[in-house]
Write an enzyme that holds these catalytic residues in place. Structure first.
Site, PDB file in Angstrom:
ATOM      1  CG  HIS A  75      -2.672  -0.910   1.203  1.00  0.00           C
ATOM      2  ND1 HIS A  75      -3.157  -0.323   1.863  1.00  0.00           N
ATOM      3  CD2 HIS A  75      -1.997  -2.001   0.453  1.00  0.00           C
ATOM      4  CE1 HIS A  75      -4.547  -1.616   1.499  1.00  0.00           C
ATOM      5  NE2 HIS A  75      -3.911  -2.537   0.184  1.00  0.00           N
ATOM      6  CE1 TYR A 204      -5.531   4.714   8.356  1.00  0.00           C
ATOM      7  CE2 TYR A 204      -5.966   3.909  10.924  1.00  0.00           C
ATOM      8  CZ  TYR A 204      -4.992   3.832   9.730  1.00  0.00           C
ATOM      9  OH  TYR A 204      -4.006   2.612   9.832  1.00  0.00           O
ATOM     10  CE1 TYR A 388       0.123   3.357   7.519  1.00  0.00           C
ATOM     11  CE2 TYR A 388      -0.862   3.859   8.868  1.00  0.00           C
ATOM     12  CZ  TYR A 388      -1.389   3.412   8.967  1.00  0.00           C
ATOM     13  OH  TYR A 388      -1.906   2.029   8.374  1.00  0.00           O
TER      14      TYR A 388
HETATM   15  C1  PHB Z   1      -6.256  -4.039  10.250  1.00  0.00           C
HETATM   16  O1  PHB Z   1      -6.173  -4.292   9.924  1.00  0.00           O
HETATM   17  O2  PHB Z   1      -6.417  -4.488  11.782  1.00  0.00           O
HETATM   18  C2  PHB Z   1      -5.403  -2.821  11.187  1.00  0.00           C
HETATM   19  C3  PHB Z   1      -4.905  -1.664  10.208  1.00  0.00           C
HETATM   20  C4  PHB Z   1      -4.287  -0.416  10.958  1.00  0.00           C
HETATM   21  C5  PHB Z   1      -4.332   0.020  12.136  1.00  0.00           C
HETATM   22  C6  PHB Z   1      -5.200  -0.568  12.827  1.00  0.00           C
HETATM   23  C7  PHB Z   1      -5.997  -2.252  12.542  1.00  0.00           C
HETATM   24  O3  PHB Z   1      -4.348   1.438  12.678  1.00  0.00           O
END
Ligand code: PHB
Ligand code: FAS
Length: 393
Positions: A75, A204, A388
């Site tokens: 990604h 998000y 990130y």
């Molecule tokens: C998940 O796919 O479980 C996931 C992905 C990103 C996050 C938290 C959980 O910040």
């Protein structure tokens, strides 16, 4: 009591313990992993989904990258949904090409178990009453019981990779251990469903009704979360109620494309920031959730465990192969420096995107302004992106 000996005794057969065991075994260093539960029980826990590029490289170095590279997804960006619209954070653009791999922790752990089995690595399952002894001596040992028989394992080092509730951190005297904790006034209700992900990249979402996250494990397996009051019980959430609430927190065009279906896993996870210092006591080294916990908003839990393992792996290599203890001597300080940066990022993302029950209107205006500033500034986007994808080890 049976007495055996190994070089590195590892408590915990989760990703931290298994990865370290695999890495060391490939370099001729002897380990034994002691896990409280069965392999299937460990694999049944649904947890993380996003791997920093550094973690992906470590899995490849451990000889465990093949299925991840074949089935995981690279990604290059994430979306943040707010005020009814979607803004994209171009991770690759702002980090000179770094990305993340979307590949579930369950699959990471499955690959590590398979690799351990393929190499004849020793993982003792259903090890009960693991206890740590003589940590300040040069001959530490652990004891455990299995099938009614008591065992003692003499070793050079003990690695506490036994998660937040394990015995390792508690083996550090209370006048030595320092703990830092922040408990958030909400949790995440997570659902796994055999549906097509609503978006090719993670979303998000910040919304007045609360945070939401749209993630995935593959193109036919979706992972979704919504912020819920910490007092909520998962039994109080039907699938229909979950899907309706998730849709209400997404931009209308995204919600319209959401494929719903029965949950194959549904649970509520509490959110906390937690760090224990030091991460070494005598010949005990803590790694992963045994030493630190983050709110999953920044996808740093599993990834912070990976950097601990990176530092421990190199410190133990230098000890056994070069008679150089600098890495082990500096482990706690080096690991904590990166752990605290992951803590800060996770805390920042959590404050940016969640609705705090006691927040005033002015707090919500600050949150929205933070987002408006983020998407108006390449410097701000680069800061989010480099955290990130994972800061350098
Ligand atoms: C998940 O796919 O479980 C996931 C992905 C990103 C996050 C938290 C959980 O910040
Ligand atoms: P783990 O807890 O995975 O493994 C520790 C192992 O030690 C376990 O298998 C346990 O059975 C064993 N153990 C415990 N006590 C023992 C004893 N006395 N004797 C022997 N063995 C013992 N991170 C993210 O990045 N994104 C997420 O979305 C996310 N979601 C999460 C949801 C939940 C509910 C939880 C609890 C964590 C989540 N995490 C997430 C964080 C998670 O992925 C951890 O960071 C990761 O599991 C850390 O791996 P380990 O350090 O190996 O700890």
């Amino acid at each position: 009591m049976s007495i055996t000996t190994t070089q590195v005794a590892i408590i915990g057969g989760g990703p931290s313990g298994l990865l370290l065991s695999q890495l060391l075994h490939r370099r001729g260093i002897e380990t034994v992993v002691f896990e409280k539960h069965t392999r299937d029980y460990v694999l049944g826990r649904i947890r993380a989904g996003v791997l920093e590029h550094g973690f992906a490289d470590l899995m490849r170095e451990a000889g465990c990258g093949e299925r991840m590279d074949a089935e995981g997804e690279i990604h290059e960006g994430i979306y943040i949904a707010h005020q009814g619209r979607m803004d994209r954070v171009d991770l690759a653009k702002h980090t000179g090409g770094d990305t993340v791999v979307v590949y579930g922790q369950t699959e990471v752990t499955r690959d590590l178990y398979q690799a351990r089995a393929d190499m004849g690595g020793v993982v003792v399952h259903q090890a009960e009453d693991v206890a740590l002894h003589d940590l300040k001596s040069t001959t530490p040992y652990l004891t455990y019981s299995k099938d009614g028989t008591s065992h003692r394992v003499n070793c050079d080092y003990i690695i506490g990779a036994d998660g937040f509730h394990g015995p390792s951190r508690k083996a550090i005297p209370s006048d030595v251990l320092r703990e830092y904790e922040k408990v958030y006034p909400f949790g995440w209700l997570g659902v796994l469903s055999e549906t097509k992900p609503v978006s090719p990249e993670l979303i998000y979402a910040r919304h007045d009704r609360g945070f939401a996250l749209c993630s995935m494990r593959s193109q036919v397996l979706s992972r979704y979360y919504i912020q819920v009051p910490i007092t909520d019980n998962v039994d109080g959430w039907s699938d229909d109620a979950f899907w309706a609430e998730l849709k209400s927190r997404l931009p209308a065009d995204v919600a319209a494309g959401l494929e719903t279906g029965p949950s194959i896993e549904k649970s509520i996870a509490p959110l906390r920031s937690f760090v224990a210092e030091p991460m070494r006591y005598g010949n005990l080294f803590l790694a992963g959730d045994a030493a630190h916990i983050v709110p999953p908003t920044g996808a740093k839990g599993l990834n912070s465990a990976a950097s601990d393992i990176y530092y421990l792996y190199h410190g133990l290599l230098d000890h056994y192969l070069k008679d150089d203890d600098a890495g082990l001597e500096g482990y706690s300080e080096t690991a904590l420096a990166r752990v605290w940066k992951a803590q800060r990022f996770s805390w920042w993302m959590t404050n940016l995107l969640h609705r705090f029950p006691d927040s005033a209107e002015v707090d919500r205006r600050f949150q929205q302004t933070d987002l408006d500033y983020l998407f108006s500034s390449d410097a701000a986007l680069a800061s989010l992106a480099e955290n990130y994808v994972g800061l350098p080890y």
